[in-house]
Design a protein around this motif. Structure first.
Motif, short mmCIF file in Angstrom:
data_model
loop_
_atom_site.label_atom_id
_atom_site.label_comp_id
_atom_site.label_asym_id
_atom_site.label_seq_id
_atom_site.Cartn_x
_atom_site.Cartn_y
_atom_site.Cartn_z
N ASP A 32 -24.18 40.64 28.86
CA ASP A 32 -24.91 41.09 27.08
C ASP A 32 -24.33 40.99 25.99
O ASP A 32 -22.78 42.18 26.35
N THR A 33 -23.66 40.86 25.26
CA THR A 33 -23.52 41.47 23.61
C THR A 33 -24.22 42.69 23.04
O THR A 33 -25.28 42.81 22.90
N ASP A 99 -28.43 41.87 23.89
CA ASP A 99 -28.30 40.12 23.87
C ASP A 99 -27.17 39.20 25.05
O ASP A 99 -26.11 39.53 24.63
N ARG A 101 -27.12 36.32 24.52
CA ARG A 101 -25.96 34.95 24.19
C ARG A 101 -24.73 35.37 23.67
O ARG A 101 -24.66 36.70 23.34
N ASN A 102 -23.69 34.65 23.84
CA ASN A 102 -22.42 35.62 24.13
C ASN A 102 -22.10 34.74 22.44
O ASN A 102 -21.01 34.38 22.26
N ARG A 103 -22.21 35.82 21.64
CA ARG A 103 -22.07 35.77 19.93
C ARG A 103 -21.85 37.32 19.68
O ARG A 103 -22.78 38.13 20.30
N GLY A 110 -30.58 38.11 15.87
CA GLY A 110 -29.47 38.21 17.21
C GLY A 110 -29.73 38.36 18.25
O GLY A 110 -28.58 38.61 19.18
#
Length: 124
Positions: A32-33, A99, A101-103, A110
């Motif tokens: 997770d981010t 999250d 997602r890798n951002r 987000g």
């Protein structure tokens, strides 16, 4: 069930420091981010800092850059926020977010998972 639990908030004088921690459980933390947001009374929740899965990348809001440091320990499933040179305008409830997602997102949309928040009050 994903659970994020913040701790470390409190009352501090301007110029002081606090360290917030967020303990994660219920999923693979290292995928997770992670991020910290804050919300002051009567204001929208705003981005503070984010850190990538491995900790190699970080991103900060301009208002805290140079004063706050985000870090993570994937072995302990924790993310921390070291807050230095605190100002009264840093007063808010601070939230941990995660999250898959890798951002390094800066908007609340987000992040999929949220903690309950911890209060930080900075007196002048």
């Amino acid at each position: 069930q994903v659970q994020l639990v913040e701790s470390g908030g409190g009352l501090v004088q301007a110029g002081g420091s606090l360290r917030l921690s967020c303990a994660a459980s219920g999923r693979a933390f290292s995928t997770d981010t992670m991020a910290w947001f804050r919300q002051a009374p009567g204001k929208e929740r705003e981005f503070v800092a984010a850190i990538s899965r491995t900790g190699s990348s970080t991103y900060y809001a301009d208002s805290v850059k140079g004063r706050f440091i985000i870090s993570r320990d994937n072995a302990k499933n924790t993310v921390s926020l070291q807050m230095n040179s605190l100002k009264p305008e840093d007063t808010a409830v601070y939230y941990c977010a995660a999250d898959p997602r890798n951002r390094l997102a800066t908007m609340t949309s987000g992040y999929l998972y949220w903690g309950q928040g911890t209060q930080v009050t900075v007196s002048s």
